[in-house]
Enzyme design. Structure first.
Site, PDB file in Angstrom:
ATOM      1  N   ILE A  30       0.813  -1.287  -0.012  1.00 31.21           N
ATOM      2  CA  ILE A  30       0.075   0.030   0.091  1.00 31.21           C
ATOM      3  C   ILE A  30       0.747   1.215  -0.141  1.00 31.21           C
ATOM      4  CG2 ILE A  30      -0.207   0.151   2.522  1.00 31.21           C
ATOM      5  CD1 ILE A  30      -3.186   0.619   2.057  1.00 31.21           C
TER       6      ILE A  30
ATOM      7  N   ASN B 129      11.481  -7.885   7.220  1.00 34.97           N
ATOM      8  CA  ASN B 129      11.749  -7.506   8.508  1.00 34.97           C
ATOM      9  C   ASN B 129      11.171  -8.248   9.693  1.00 34.97           C
ATOM     10  OD1 ASN B 129      12.505  -4.972   7.608  1.00 34.97           O
ATOM     11  ND2 ASN B 129      10.799  -4.510   7.039  1.00 34.97           N
TER      12      ASN B 129
ATOM     13  N   GLN C  94       9.532  -3.973  11.820  1.00 38.22           N
ATOM     14  CA  GLN C  94       8.122  -5.086  11.364  1.00 38.22           C
ATOM     15  C   GLN C  94       7.040  -4.336  11.866  1.00 38.22           C
ATOM     16  OE1 GLN C  94       8.155  -9.020  12.722  1.00 38.22           O
ATOM     17  NE2 GLN C  94       6.314  -9.478  11.388  1.00 38.22           N
ATOM     18  N   SER C  95       6.089  -3.967  11.058  1.00 34.60           N
ATOM     19  CA  SER C  95       4.897  -3.485  11.717  1.00 34.60           C
ATOM     20  C   SER C  95       3.710  -4.327  11.348  1.00 34.60           C
ATOM     21  CB  SER C  95       4.667  -2.299  10.645  1.00 34.60           C
ATOM     22  OG  SER C  95       4.391  -2.189   9.367  1.00 34.60           O
TER      23      SER C  95
ATOM     24  N   HIS D 191       6.203 -11.747   5.793  1.00 33.92           N
ATOM     25  CA  HIS D 191       5.734 -11.326   4.846  1.00 33.92           C
ATOM     26  C   HIS D 191       7.349 -10.917   4.069  1.00 33.92           C
ATOM     27  CE1 HIS D 191       5.197  -7.818   7.430  1.00 33.92           C
ATOM     28  NE2 HIS D 191       6.120  -7.086   6.621  1.00 33.92           N
TER      29      HIS D 191
ATOM     30  N   HIS E  38       8.824  -8.705   1.385  1.00 32.09           N
ATOM     31  CA  HIS E  38       8.972  -7.599   0.446  1.00 32.09           C
ATOM     32  C   HIS E  38       9.697  -7.867  -0.889  1.00 32.09           C
ATOM     33  CE1 HIS E  38       7.634  -4.432   3.475  1.00 32.09           C
ATOM     34  NE2 HIS E  38       8.242  -5.438   4.323  1.00 32.09           N
TER      35      HIS E  38
END
Ligand code: DGP
Length: 113
Positions: A32, A86, A93-94, A99, A101
């Site tokens: 996003i 991450n 990492q959020s 995941h 990237h």
């Protein structure tokens, strides 16, 4: 599956995302907030919070293989692309659903920031 995990909700179709590829085990969709002309996230359908919790070696292999297939599909395989995973606070990492990237379409620097 985790009820309130953002990426589990994308897998279930509860939150819209620009999907680019799907398999039995993985989903790829556009980030996003892209940091490169091509910036995808490749995730396992199964909920795994991060690499710290990842124990299924076969699934990890499938995620990485899928990332390479998606990079080829997106036309960045030959020019080059970067994967980033991450893990935890220092890596910022959020989203706590594993995941990868997948980024390409520009030249990257090393070392990363
Ligand atoms: P990380 O910082 O490694 O946990 O990366 C999380 C990425 O997830 C970040 O680049 C932005 C992306 N992201 C966060 N929320 C959404 C969303 O709702 N949809 C999509 N497509 N990407 C998201």
């Amino acid at each position: 599956m985790s009820a309130d995990c953002l990426f589990c909700r994308i897998v279930r179709g509860e939150i819209p995302a620009k999907l680019v590829a799907e398999s039995d085990d993985c989903v790829a969709f556009r980030d996003i907030d892209p940091k490169a002309p091509t910036h995808l996230l490749v995730i396992p359908r199964a909920h795994v919070a991060s690499l710290n919790e990842a124990t299924d070696e076969a699934l990890l292999g499938k995620v990485m293989r899928f990332a390479a297939d998606v990079a080829r599909q997106e036309g960045i395989a030959d020019s080059g692309w970067r994967t980033v995973v991450n893990t935890g606070p220092d890596a910022q990492q959020s989203v706590f659903h594993l995941h990868v990237h997948v980024m390409g379409g520009r030249k990257f620097h090393w070392p990363p920031g």
